[in-house]
Design a protein around this motif. Structure first.
Motif, PDB file in Angstrom:
ATOM      1  N   HIS B  37       0.813  -1.217   0.000  1.00 11.37           N
ATOM      2  CA  HIS B  37       0.000   0.000   0.000  1.00 11.37           C
ATOM      3  C   HIS B  37       0.851   1.273   0.000  1.00 11.37           C
ATOM      4  O   HIS B  37       0.432   2.299  -0.541  1.00 11.37           O
ATOM      5  N   TYR B  38       2.045   1.219   0.565  1.00 11.31           N
ATOM      6  CA  TYR B  38       2.880   2.426   0.627  1.00 11.31           C
ATOM      7  C   TYR B  38       3.542   2.774  -0.706  1.00 11.31           C
ATOM      8  O   TYR B  38       4.317   3.722  -0.779  1.00 11.31           O
ATOM      9  N   ALA B  39       3.262   1.991  -1.744  1.00  8.03           N
ATOM     10  CA  ALA B  39       3.697   2.363  -3.105  1.00  8.03           C
ATOM     11  C   ALA B  39       2.478   3.022  -3.757  1.00  8.03           C
ATOM     12  O   ALA B  39       1.565   2.335  -4.188  1.00  8.03           O
ATOM     13  N   PRO B  40       2.439   4.347  -3.822  1.00 11.25           N
ATOM     14  CA  PRO B  40       1.208   5.006  -4.266  1.00 11.25           C
ATOM     15  C   PRO B  40       0.862   4.689  -5.726  1.00 11.25           C
ATOM     16  O   PRO B  40       1.688   4.837  -6.621  1.00 11.25           O
ATOM     17  N   ARG B  41      -0.374   4.265  -5.903  1.00 15.70           N
ATOM     18  CA  ARG B  41      -0.821   3.929  -7.257  1.00 15.70           C
ATOM     19  C   ARG B  41      -0.815   5.151  -8.167  1.00 15.70           C
ATOM     20  O   ARG B  41      -0.605   5.047  -9.364  1.00 15.70           O
ATOM     21  N   GLU B  42      -1.076   6.329  -7.587  1.00 15.57           N
ATOM     22  CA  GLU B  42      -1.125   7.552  -8.402  1.00 15.57           C
ATOM     23  C   GLU B  42       0.192   7.775  -9.131  1.00 15.57           C
ATOM     24  O   GLU B  42       0.208   8.228 -10.280  1.00 15.57           O
ATOM     25  N   VAL B  43       1.287   7.487  -8.452  1.00 14.14           N
ATOM     26  CA  VAL B  43       2.606   7.745  -9.041  1.00 14.14           C
ATOM     27  C   VAL B  43       2.830   6.817 -10.240  1.00 14.14           C
ATOM     28  O   VAL B  43       3.345   7.228 -11.284  1.00 14.14           O
ATOM     29  N   ILE B  44       2.408   5.571 -10.089  1.00 18.17           N
ATOM     30  CA  ILE B  44       2.583   4.600 -11.175  1.00 18.17           C
ATOM     31  C   ILE B  44       1.692   4.980 -12.358  1.00 18.17           C
ATOM     32  O   ILE B  44       2.122   4.999 -13.519  1.00 18.17           O
ATOM     33  N   LEU B  45       0.480   5.324 -12.022  1.00 20.68           N
ATOM     34  CA  LEU B  45      -0.484   5.684 -13.066  1.00 20.68           C
ATOM     35  C   LEU B  45      -0.037   6.935 -13.829  1.00 20.68           C
ATOM     36  O   LEU B  45      -0.163   7.019 -15.055  1.00 20.68           O
ATOM     37  N   ALA B  46       0.503   7.899 -13.090  1.00 19.09           N
ATOM     38  CA  ALA B  46       0.946   9.143 -13.718  1.00 19.09           C
ATOM     39  C   ALA B  46       2.057   8.870 -14.726  1.00 19.09           C
ATOM     40  O   ALA B  46       2.217   9.604 -15.708  1.00 19.09           O
ATOM     41  N   ALA B  47       2.815   7.800 -14.497  1.00 24.88           N
ATOM     42  CA  ALA B  47       3.905   7.464 -15.430  1.00 24.88           C
ATOM     43  C   ALA B  47       3.367   6.654 -16.614  1.00 24.88           C
ATOM     44  O   ALA B  47       4.137   6.118 -17.409  1.00 24.88           O
ATOM     45  N   GLY B  48       2.066   6.553 -16.701  1.00 23.14           N
ATOM     46  CA  GLY B  48       1.465   5.881 -17.855  1.00 23.14           C
ATOM     47  C   GLY B  48       1.332   4.384 -17.700  1.00 23.14           C
ATOM     48  O   GLY B  48       0.984   3.672 -18.646  1.00 23.14           O
ATOM     49  N   ALA B  49       1.622   3.878 -16.492  1.00 25.47           N
ATOM     50  CA  ALA B  49       1.561   2.429 -16.287  1.00 25.47           C
ATOM     51  C   ALA B  49       0.336   2.059 -15.452  1.00 25.47           C
ATOM     52  O   ALA B  49      -0.165   2.879 -14.674  1.00 25.47           O
ATOM     53  N   LEU B  50      -0.095   0.831 -15.625  1.00 27.96           N
ATOM     54  CA  LEU B  50      -1.201   0.332 -14.814  1.00 27.96           C
ATOM     55  C   LEU B  50      -0.635  -0.250 -13.519  1.00 27.96           C
ATOM     56  O   LEU B  50       0.184  -1.169 -13.562  1.00 27.96           O
ATOM     57  N   PRO B  51      -1.041   0.288 -12.364  1.00 30.96           N
ATOM     58  CA  PRO B  51      -0.571  -0.313 -11.108  1.00 30.96           C
ATOM     59  C   PRO B  51      -1.343  -1.600 -10.830  1.00 30.96           C
ATOM     60  O   PRO B  51      -2.574  -1.587 -10.812  1.00 30.96           O
ATOM     61  N   LEU B  52      -0.627  -2.670 -10.619  1.00 26.54           N
ATOM     62  CA  LEU B  52      -1.276  -3.966 -10.386  1.00 26.54           C
ATOM     63  C   LEU B  52      -0.771  -4.514  -9.064  1.00 26.54           C
ATOM     64  O   LEU B  52       0.428  -4.802  -8.917  1.00 26.54           O
ATOM     65  N   ARG B  53      -1.664  -4.664  -8.125  1.00 26.35           N
ATOM     66  CA  ARG B  53      -1.251  -5.154  -6.799  1.00 26.35           C
ATOM     67  C   ARG B  53      -0.804  -6.613  -6.917  1.00 26.35           C
ATOM     68  O   ARG B  53      -1.523  -7.450  -7.478  1.00 26.35           O
ATOM     69  N   LEU B  54       0.381  -6.915  -6.404  1.00 27.63           N
ATOM     70  CA  LEU B  54       0.896  -8.289  -6.500  1.00 27.63           C
ATOM     71  C   LEU B  54       0.118  -9.205  -5.566  1.00 27.63           C
ATOM     72  O   LEU B  54      -0.143  -8.866  -4.403  1.00 27.63           O
ATOM     73  N   ARG B  55      -0.233 -10.354  -6.090  1.00 27.31           N
ATOM     74  CA  ARG B  55      -1.015 -11.324  -5.314  1.00 27.31           C
ATOM     75  C   ARG B  55      -0.525 -12.731  -5.624  1.00 27.31           C
ATOM     76  O   ARG B  55       0.195 -12.942  -6.588  1.00 27.31           O
ATOM     77  N   GLY B  56      -0.962 -13.661  -4.800  1.00 28.06           N
ATOM     78  CA  GLY B  56      -0.585 -15.058  -5.056  1.00 28.06           C
ATOM     79  C   GLY B  56      -1.759 -15.855  -5.596  1.00 28.06           C
ATOM     80  O   GLY B  56      -1.707 -17.087  -5.592  1.00 28.06           O
ATOM     81  N   ALA B  57      -2.790 -15.165  -6.030  1.00 26.80           N
ATOM     82  CA  ALA B  57      -4.013 -15.848  -6.461  1.00 26.80           C
ATOM     83  C   ALA B  57      -3.710 -16.853  -7.565  1.00 26.80           C
ATOM     84  O   ALA B  57      -3.000 -16.539  -8.523  1.00 26.80           O
ATOM     85  N   GLY B  58      -4.247 -18.024  -7.416  1.00 33.48           N
ATOM     86  CA  GLY B  58      -4.072 -19.047  -8.452  1.00 33.48           C
ATOM     87  C   GLY B  58      -2.805 -19.861  -8.289  1.00 33.48           C
ATOM     88  O   GLY B  58      -2.587 -20.830  -9.016  1.00 33.48           O
ATOM     89  N   SER B  59      -1.971 -19.509  -7.333  1.00 31.96           N
ATOM     90  CA  SER B  59      -0.737 -20.278  -7.138  1.00 31.96           C
ATOM     91  C   SER B  59      -1.093 -21.619  -6.502  1.00 31.96           C
ATOM     92  O   SER B  59      -1.792 -21.657  -5.483  1.00 31.96           O
ATOM     93  N   GLU B  60      -0.636 -22.679  -7.126  1.00 35.40           N
ATOM     94  CA  GLU B  60      -1.022 -23.985  -6.592  1.00 35.40           C
ATOM     95  C   GLU B  60      -0.085 -24.489  -5.509  1.00 35.40           C
ATOM     96  O   GLU B  60      -0.483 -25.206  -4.602  1.00 35.40           O
ATOM     97  N   ASP B  61       1.174 -24.143  -5.620  1.00 38.98           N
ATOM     98  CA  ASP B  61       2.076 -24.465  -4.514  1.00 38.98           C
ATOM     99  C   ASP B  61       3.180 -23.425  -4.478  1.00 38.98           C
ATOM    100  O   ASP B  61       3.370 -22.681  -5.438  1.00 38.98           O
ATOM    101  N   SER B  62       3.865 -23.380  -3.349  1.00 40.25           N
ATOM    102  CA  SER B  62       4.840 -22.300  -3.183  1.00 40.25           C
ATOM    103  C   SER B  62       6.274 -22.814  -3.287  1.00 40.25           C
ATOM    104  O   SER B  62       7.190 -22.186  -2.779  1.00 40.25           O
ATOM    105  N   SER B  63       6.471 -23.954  -3.954  1.00 35.74           N
ATOM    106  CA  SER B  63       7.788 -24.591  -3.880  1.00 35.74           C
ATOM    107  C   SER B  63       8.927 -23.725  -4.432  1.00 35.74           C
ATOM    108  O   SER B  63      10.010 -23.700  -3.857  1.00 35.74           O
ATOM    109  N   SER B  64       8.686 -23.005  -5.519  1.00 33.92           N
ATOM    110  CA  SER B  64       9.784 -22.172  -6.045  1.00 33.92           C
ATOM    111  C   SER B  64      10.104 -21.051  -5.068  1.00 33.92           C
ATOM    112  O   SER B  64      11.277 -20.713  -4.848  1.00 33.92           O
TER     113      SER B  64
END
Ligand code: SF4
Ligand code: SF4
Lengths: 433, 389
Positions: B37-64
């Motif tokens: 959360h402390y990485a402001p999305r506004e700053v990323i968006l202003a640089a023309g990029a889509l801010p995408l919050r990192l998640r582990g959704a869909g990860s089947e195992d964490s072995s790597s």
């Protein structure tokens, strides 16, 4: 409150009773100047603590990432690192009390998977063992575990709290950022302790700190010699020195003892065991029983010239010409020299680089990564650390244990891991050349 | 129909990417993953990029992730990094890590050395939100922005930043409305549904989110309110981006009517000034001084007050604290919360330790059931003694 309120508490009484016994035990070897000075100065510190309680003088609590110079620079203020009692009980091998502190912290809600060093501190605070603080200081180094202990210290200390932020980077801005906070800390300490910071006293504390640091640097040089002529376990004690005694005569006395012992033993060519293998003990010492290092020496011919707690990087002495240069120097020591804070707060490259430097400078044959289970930053870097060791062809032992809680991995299991590694991997490899 | 829109939300957050991200990329625009959360999305968006919050959704195992980070780190981070190491995040054009906690900090090393992601940003966020430390954070944002400008060949001025503020403000505005609807006497949506929407807002373009949220808010108005008689719960704690976890709690009869979760309502700041003379400073202040995370030392009293105020406001019956095993910052807050509860006798709390990607089953459900029964008994006793709820 007077000294009896302290002495009558079982956890303190057992320290006061055990210290002379331990002193007598080590005093049996009059050449053990290092440990004898350490024990003598712990006794001096404890007497000062009692005198402060009697006189109603202020105490400042802080966590193990902080150093004591600024507190000693305030006339009549006594520093207390909140891990003190846990460390002392470990030193006198009184695991009943260390385990009691751990259990008490857990009973109060600290999760079992958090670091036992913090639990030692939190348990002791919960038991009301330390004289109440005039104020508390928390620093976020070396790792997240300190976030836990400082948050709880701030909560239970019931006194004004000053947090110091140490950034991620190893650069000049980091030092300046911390120096700026030390400048803010001074009026905070003055206001809450009711003592004025005297510049001459600050200079004196910095000069004592410099002498202590120079002694350590020289002492570490002696430990680079092959074979090692002083006990491996001595290196684990030097952290306590930085946290509690630096900036006072006690720090100078302890390090002079260490240095004298190193000089004399090396001069006499003393060897009380056959050194076969030298290891850099990266990560945490076996605080539950430091005698294990003696056993390693005698049974396996394994020596530990340095570990991550005992390595004190030489990043320059404090320039005592002005208040600002002194704060800069103190900040630099906090972030670049303080063991662990130096290696643990930033990126993995720095952690690996320091290890490679120690390996070479101390002529070591291998690495023992003694992984304290709750040390997340260390475990978080293990994959890349293993890769770095593999690339450099360095034998590496990795095992899990808890530095203060033998219930996690027993003493025998730690010994077994190390024995197998030394006898089956490192020593045969060394013989093959 | 609200149900249909909520199903759409479910599809958007099922994995780490979605059709909106694909469309954004197809338009030739970069996507930047961020950890905290402390990485402001506004700053990323202003640089023309889509801010995408990192998640582990869909990860089947964490072995790597386990191989590099060991089994001693929080499973949220291990799952995220497993996906990253295995190439699941290779569609990203950049990532921003932080010193949020040791776990996230160590992931930064792995991101740099073990993934093909071309841009790596880093923010060292001061550990305490006091005024004298703010300048350091602002400078970090400046450096991050400069790094993105250089890497992506863009120029970000005040207008771009103000534009980004406007877009994210519109998002937050919708989320605030949704949070009010969930706190009603008869809430219009469950806690799990509310969390899903909050997550969606962090993984899709702001304009598309506003459209989705507007449709949802309209549809919810027609939805009958839900029964909260078995308990109105407030949830607080660490990373939780798994609505299924809340579903399991709510399946026992209570409703989560409010939260202070990082993926949830804690990320909904008050509106930022869209015409600020120095928009980067406006952004920096909003994030740095707003609702704090357990990684901020010495700020617990403020977090405690915030929790108590929220509990009062939404007429809570109990609090559920959740923490991922091995998390130190939230471990400290757990201790402190329990300590305050003991001193102030404020509210009943249930503490749940969890692993990422594991939905509560029998044992946890039994604990929740028992907690709800405790709340019911307390209410019945209060009613019998003539006390108010
Ligand atoms: S819980 Fe805290 S540290 Fe973790 S992502 Fe959220 S704000 Fe960042
Ligand atoms: S849950 Fe805790 S350990 Fe995991 S990322 Fe968040 S703050 Fe770090």
């Amino acid at each position: 409150m007077n000294r009896n309120d302290i002495i009558n508490k079982r956890e303190w009484r057992e320290i006061f009773e055990a210290l002379p016994v331990v002193q007598g035990f080590f005093g049996g070897d009059p050449d053990s100047h290092g440990i004898n000075e350490l024990l003598r100065n712990i006794a001096v510190y404890l007497e000062e603590l009692l005198a402060h309680v009697d006189d109603g003088k202020p105490f400042v609590w802080y966590n193990l990432g902080f150093n004591s110079e600024l507190i000693y620079a305030l006339e009549g203020v006594q520093p207390i690192t909140i891990e003190l009692l846990g460390a002392l009980h470990s030193l006198i091998c009184n695991s009943r009390n260390t385990l009691d502190f751990i259990d008490r912290a857990q009973a109060a809600g600290v999760p079992a998977d958090c670091c036992s060093a913090d639990k030692l501190a939190i348990g002791a605070i919960h038991k009301g063992l330390y004289p109440p603080p005039a104020c508390t200081v928390g620093i976020n180094t070396p790792c997240d575990a300190q976030v836990l202990s400082t948050q709880v210290m701030a909560e239970l200390g019931e006194a004004p709290f000053f947090p110091i932020d140490v950034p991620y980077y190893h650069n000049e801005e980091t030092i300046l950022h911390v120096a700026g906070q030390l400048k803010e800390l001074i009026p905070f300490l003055e206001e809450n302790t009711g003592r004025k910071m005297d510049i001459d006293r600050l200079r004196e504390a910095c000069e004592l700190s410099n002498r202590t640091a120079e002694n350590i640097w020289e002492w570490l040089d002696w430990r680079k010699q092959v074979p090692l002529t002083q006990s491996s376990k001595l290196v684990a004690f030097t952290l306590l020195l930085q946290i509690l005694f630096i900036g006072s005569q006690k720090g100078v006395d302890i390090t002079e003892g260490l240095l004298r012992e190193a000089r004399e033993r090396t001069g006499r060519g003393e060897r009380f065991f056959e050194e076969r293998v030298r290891a850099i003990w990266y990560q945490d010492a076996v605080w539950t029983d430091l005698q294990i290092y003696d056993w390693f020496e005698r049974e396996l011919g394994l020596t530990v010239p340095v570990d991550v707690f005992g390595y004190y990087a030489n990043e320059g002495v404090i320039d005592t010409s002005t208040p600002d240069t002194m704060l800069y120097g103190l900040a630099r020591k906090l972030v670049n020299c303080h063991p662990m804070a130096r290696q643990f707060r930033g990126d993995i490259d720095f952690y690996v680089k320091d290890f490679m430097h120690m390996l070479e400078a101390f002529n070591a044959d291998c690495c023992i990564f003694a992984g304290h289970i709750a040390c997340k930053h260390a475990w978080g870097g293990i994959g890349l650390f293993k890769e770095a060791c593999r690339r450099a062809d360095i034998p590496l032992l990795v095992f899990e244990f808890d530095m203060f809680d033998p219930r996690v991995t027993s003493y025998e299991d730690v010994y077994f891991e190390v024995e197998r590694f030394v006898n089956e991997i490192v020593w045969p490899r060394k013989q093959r050349g | 129909m609200a149900e249909e829109i909520l199903r759409e939300v479910g599809r958007l957050i099922r994995g780490i990417s979605n059709r909106h991200v694909d469309e954004w990329k197809a338009a030739g625009k970069p996507v930047i993953g961020y950890f905290c959360h402390y990485a402001p999305r506004e700053v990323i968006l202003a640089a023309g990029a889509l801010p995408l919050r990192l998640r582990g959704a869909g990860s089947e195992d964490s072995s790597s992730g386990d191989a590099y980070l060991s089994g001693r780190l929080c499973t949220f981070v291990r799952h995220v990094m497993s996906l990253a190491i295995d190439g699941g995040y290779d569609f990203l054009d950049g990532e921003i890590s932080l010193n949020s906690c040791d776990h996230v900090r160590r992931s930064a090393d792995v991101f740099r050395k073990k993934t093909a992601i071309p841009f790596h940003g880093f923010l060292s966020v001061p550990r305490h939100p006091r005024a004298s430390l703010y300048g350091y954070y602002l400078e970090e944002l400046r450096k991050l922005l400069a790094g993105m400008e250089e890497h992506f060949g863009v120029k970000v001025g005040p207008d771009e930043l103000r534009g980004a503020i406007r877009q994210i403000n519109a998002n937050r505005d919708r989320l605030r409305t949704i949070n009010e609807m969930r706190a009603d006497d008869r809430p219009k949506l469950t806690g799990a549904e509310a969390l899903s929407i909050h997550i969606a807002s962090q993984v899709m373009p702001p304009a598309a989110f506003v459209d989705l949220a507007d449709r949802l808010i309209e549809a919810l108005k027609a939805r009958p309110g839900l029964d909260t008689s078995r308990g109105r719960l407030v949830m607080v704690g660490a990373e939780l981006d798994e609505p299924a976890y809340l579903e399991a709690i709510e399946s026992q009869g209570a409703l989560v009517v409010a939260d202070l979760l990082c993926f949830g309502a804690r990320s909904v700041l008050g509106p930022l000034d869209e015409n600020a003379a120095d928009p980067l400073d406006e952004i920096g202040r909003a994030y740095f001084f707003s609702s704090s995370c357990a990684r901020m030392i010495g700020d617990f009293p403020r977090r405690w007050q915030e929790l108590k105020d929220l509990y009062e406001k939404v007429r809570g019956d109990g609090v559920i604290f959740e923490r991922i095993v091995f998390c130190d910052p939230w471990g400290a807050d757990l201790h402190n919360i329990l300590h305050r509860i003991e001193q102030e006798k404020t509210f009943p709390v249930l503490s749940l330790t969890r692993e990422y990607n594991i939905v509560p089953t029998g044992q946890v459900k039994t604990r929740i059931q028992a907690f709800l029964e405790k709340l019911e008994i307390a209410r019945a006793q209060q009613a019998a003694s003539g006390g108010e709820r």
